[in-house]
Scaffold this motif. Sequence first.
Motif, PDB file in Angstrom:
ATOM      1  N   ILE A   1      -5.921  61.895  16.870  1.00  0.00           N
ATOM      2  CA  ILE A   1      -5.639  61.016  18.182  1.00  0.00           C
ATOM      3  C   ILE A   1      -4.124  60.678  17.674  1.00  0.00           C
ATOM      4  O   ILE A   1      -3.650  60.163  16.484  1.00  0.00           O
ATOM      5  N   ILE A   2      -3.137  60.992  18.574  1.00  0.00           N
ATOM      6  CA  ILE A   2      -1.696  60.583  18.371  1.00  0.00           C
ATOM      7  C   ILE A   2      -1.432  59.712  19.524  1.00  0.00           C
ATOM      8  O   ILE A   2      -1.834  59.592  20.627  1.00  0.00           O
ATOM      9  N   ALA A   3      -0.498  58.588  19.090  1.00  0.00           N
ATOM     10  CA  ALA A   3      -0.154  57.487  19.944  1.00  0.00           C
ATOM     11  C   ALA A   3       1.506  58.048  20.107  1.00  0.00           C
ATOM     12  O   ALA A   3       2.018  58.206  19.391  1.00  0.00           O
ATOM     13  N   THR A   4       1.625  58.255  21.590  1.00  0.00           N
ATOM     14  CA  THR A   4       2.873  58.589  22.006  1.00  0.00           C
ATOM     15  C   THR A   4       3.560  57.498  22.809  1.00  0.00           C
ATOM     16  O   THR A   4       2.849  56.574  23.268  1.00  0.00           O
ATOM     17  N   SER A   5       4.665  57.794  23.140  1.00  0.00           N
ATOM     18  CA  SER A   5       5.210  56.633  24.322  1.00  0.00           C
ATOM     19  C   SER A   5       4.605  56.731  25.622  1.00  0.00           C
ATOM     20  O   SER A   5       4.810  55.981  26.178  1.00  0.00           O
ATOM     21  N   GLN A   6       3.951  57.800  25.776  1.00  0.00           N
ATOM     22  CA  GLN A   6       3.197  58.142  27.183  1.00  0.00           C
ATOM     23  C   GLN A   6       1.867  57.597  26.993  1.00  0.00           C
ATOM     24  O   GLN A   6       1.178  57.641  28.053  1.00  0.00           O
ATOM     25  N   GLY A   7       1.296  57.343  25.830  1.00  0.00           N
ATOM     26  CA  GLY A   7      -0.119  56.830  25.865  1.00  0.00           C
ATOM     27  C   GLY A   7      -0.699  57.642  24.592  1.00  0.00           C
ATOM     28  O   GLY A   7      -0.061  58.284  23.665  1.00  0.00           O
ATOM     29  N   TYR A   8      -1.920  57.657  24.450  1.00  0.00           N
ATOM     30  CA  TYR A   8      -2.817  58.445  23.446  1.00  0.00           C
ATOM     31  C   TYR A   8      -3.409  59.784  23.892  1.00  0.00           C
ATOM     32  O   TYR A   8      -3.752  60.054  25.195  1.00  0.00           O
ATOM     33  N   LEU A   9      -3.387  60.645  22.942  1.00  0.00           N
ATOM     34  CA  LEU A   9      -3.460  62.256  22.979  1.00  0.00           C
ATOM     35  C   LEU A   9      -4.561  62.382  22.159  1.00  0.00           C
ATOM     36  O   LEU A   9      -4.401  61.990  20.998  1.00  0.00           O
ATOM     37  N   TYR A  10      -5.369  63.167  22.503  1.00  0.00           N
ATOM     38  CA  TYR A  10      -6.343  64.131  21.363  1.00  0.00           C
ATOM     39  C   TYR A  10      -5.573  65.419  21.132  1.00  0.00           C
ATOM     40  O   TYR A  10      -5.618  66.173  21.740  1.00  0.00           O
ATOM     41  N   PHE A  11      -5.305  65.466  19.900  1.00  0.00           N
ATOM     42  CA  PHE A  11      -4.302  66.615  19.391  1.00  0.00           C
ATOM     43  C   PHE A  11      -5.458  67.418  18.857  1.00  0.00           C
ATOM     44  O   PHE A  11      -5.936  67.673  17.633  1.00  0.00           O
ATOM     45  N   VAL A  12      -5.389  68.815  19.927  1.00  0.00           N
ATOM     46  CA  VAL A  12      -6.167  69.801  19.320  1.00  0.00           C
ATOM     47  C   VAL A  12      -5.333  71.092  19.179  1.00  0.00           C
ATOM     48  O   VAL A  12      -4.461  71.366  19.869  1.00  0.00           O
TER      49      VAL A  12
ATOM     50  N   ARG B   1      10.339  54.713  29.007  1.00  0.00           N
ATOM     51  CA  ARG B   1       9.599  53.918  28.171  1.00  0.00           C
ATOM     52  C   ARG B   1      10.437  53.205  27.059  1.00  0.00           C
ATOM     53  O   ARG B   1      10.132  51.872  27.009  1.00  0.00           O
ATOM     54  N   MET B   2      11.352  53.846  26.599  1.00  0.00           N
ATOM     55  CA  MET B   2      12.135  53.090  25.682  1.00  0.00           C
ATOM     56  C   MET B   2      13.013  52.017  26.492  1.00  0.00           C
ATOM     57  O   MET B   2      12.843  50.897  25.814  1.00  0.00           O
ATOM     58  N   SER B   3      13.482  52.465  27.542  1.00  0.00           N
ATOM     59  CA  SER B   3      14.412  51.461  28.448  1.00  0.00           C
ATOM     60  C   SER B   3      13.578  50.004  28.834  1.00  0.00           C
ATOM     61  O   SER B   3      14.020  49.112  28.682  1.00  0.00           O
ATOM     62  N   GLU B   4      12.257  50.445  29.191  1.00  0.00           N
ATOM     63  CA  GLU B   4      11.337  49.281  29.683  1.00  0.00           C
ATOM     64  C   GLU B   4      10.938  48.494  28.886  1.00  0.00           C
ATOM     65  O   GLU B   4      10.718  47.340  29.015  1.00  0.00           O
ATOM     66  N   THR B   5      10.989  48.724  27.701  1.00  0.00           N
ATOM     67  CA  THR B   5      10.656  48.042  26.422  1.00  0.00           C
ATOM     68  C   THR B   5      11.695  47.731  25.567  1.00  0.00           C
ATOM     69  O   THR B   5      11.575  46.790  24.577  1.00  0.00           O
ATOM     70  N   ALA B   6      12.726  47.944  25.927  1.00  0.00           N
ATOM     71  CA  ALA B   6      13.920  47.649  24.995  1.00  0.00           C
ATOM     72  C   ALA B   6      13.907  48.160  23.650  1.00  0.00           C
ATOM     73  O   ALA B   6      14.669  47.384  22.718  1.00  0.00           O
ATOM     74  N   ALA B   7      13.400  49.103  23.423  1.00  0.00           N
ATOM     75  CA  ALA B   7      13.304  49.670  22.039  1.00  0.00           C
ATOM     76  C   ALA B   7      14.576  50.368  21.679  1.00  0.00           C
ATOM     77  O   ALA B   7      15.155  51.187  22.617  1.00  0.00           O
ATOM     78  N   SER B   8      14.752  50.379  20.574  1.00  0.00           N
ATOM     79  CA  SER B   8      15.880  51.001  19.861  1.00  0.00           C
ATOM     80  C   SER B   8      15.298  52.246  19.418  1.00  0.00           C
ATOM     81  O   SER B   8      14.433  52.363  18.696  1.00  0.00           O
ATOM     82  N   PRO B   9      16.314  53.516  19.318  1.00  0.00           N
ATOM     83  CA  PRO B   9      15.883  54.838  18.634  1.00  0.00           C
ATOM     84  C   PRO B   9      15.920  54.470  17.119  1.00  0.00           C
ATOM     85  O   PRO B   9      16.763  53.578  16.750  1.00  0.00           O
ATOM     86  N   LEU B  10      15.034  55.086  16.474  1.00  0.00           N
ATOM     87  CA  LEU B  10      15.093  55.002  14.962  1.00  0.00           C
ATOM     88  C   LEU B  10      16.391  54.986  14.427  1.00  0.00           C
ATOM     89  O   LEU B  10      16.903  54.580  13.370  1.00  0.00           O
ATOM     90  N   LEU B  11      17.098  56.289  15.042  1.00  0.00           N
ATOM     91  CA  LEU B  11      18.432  56.801  14.520  1.00  0.00           C
ATOM     92  C   LEU B  11      19.416  55.862  14.384  1.00  0.00           C
ATOM     93  O   LEU B  11      20.323  55.691  13.604  1.00  0.00           O
ATOM     94  N   GLU B  12      19.178  54.392  15.110  1.00  0.00           N
ATOM     95  CA  GLU B  12      20.335  53.494  14.966  1.00  0.00           C
ATOM     96  C   GLU B  12      20.053  52.675  13.635  1.00  0.00           C
ATOM     97  O   GLU B  12      21.035  52.025  13.198  1.00  0.00           O
ATOM     98  N   LEU B  13      18.933  52.921  12.987  1.00  0.00           N
ATOM     99  CA  LEU B  13      18.866  52.384  11.441  1.00  0.00           C
ATOM    100  C   LEU B  13      19.640  53.105  10.500  1.00  0.00           C
ATOM    101  O   LEU B  13      19.650  52.664   9.306  1.00  0.00           O
ATOM    102  N   THR B  14      19.934  54.437  11.019  1.00  0.00           N
ATOM    103  CA  THR B  14      20.582  55.250   9.747  1.00  0.00           C
ATOM    104  C   THR B  14      21.912  55.731  10.218  1.00  0.00           C
ATOM    105  O   THR B  14      22.434  56.853   9.894  1.00  0.00           O
ATOM    106  N   GLU B  15      22.698  55.217  11.211  1.00  0.00           N
ATOM    107  CA  GLU B  15      23.744  55.423  11.651  1.00  0.00           C
ATOM    108  C   GLU B  15      23.719  56.821  12.563  1.00  0.00           C
ATOM    109  O   GLU B  15      24.843  57.529  12.205  1.00  0.00           O
TER     110      GLU B  15
END
Length: 175
Positions: A54-65, A130-144
């Motif tokens: 099971i993978i948690a994505t920004s769109q929800g959960y997926l069963y990855f086959v 989804r990133m915008s709605e949750t005001a999430a920052s991209p991970l790349l902001e932590l590493t310039e």
Amino acid sequence: MKKLLGEERRAFLIDLLKTERAAITGTDLAKRSNVSRQVIVNDMALLKARNEPIIATSQGYLYFVQPHEEIVERQIASHHRADQTEEELNLLVDAGVTVKDVTIVHPVYGDLTASIMVSSRFDVTQFLKRMSETAASPLLELTEGAHLHTLTADSEEKLDAAEQQLRLHGFIVED
């Protein structure tokens, strides 16, 4: 609908995720099984601990086959500003690849990897929304701006094309 309990609910969730082709949000899974979203989060953690793919994505959960066709994978090093994320992701999906995840090397926490799982412009739009709605920052902001992507495709040629597009736009980190 009656409230599903424990193992019965987890079996229901696995069956549901296996039959759906699109990601399902935790909220939707909670409604379908008549429990809270937090119960679903806990169930997903238990199922992952049992090695369910099971993978948690920004769109929800997926069963990855794993698909039946041959899938090739490559990790690329990229560097850009946060406001160039949409451009980067669109270049990749337009080349026919799936952006599986993003990884940064954090000075304190080490490797941090987050699932992205986008393979079309629609997926990119939904991810960014989804990133915008949750005001999430991209991970790349932590590493310039420095980060890695794991890309998958059904051919090396598509991976090569994706990498070439990033190189043409100045996103690839060269050795």
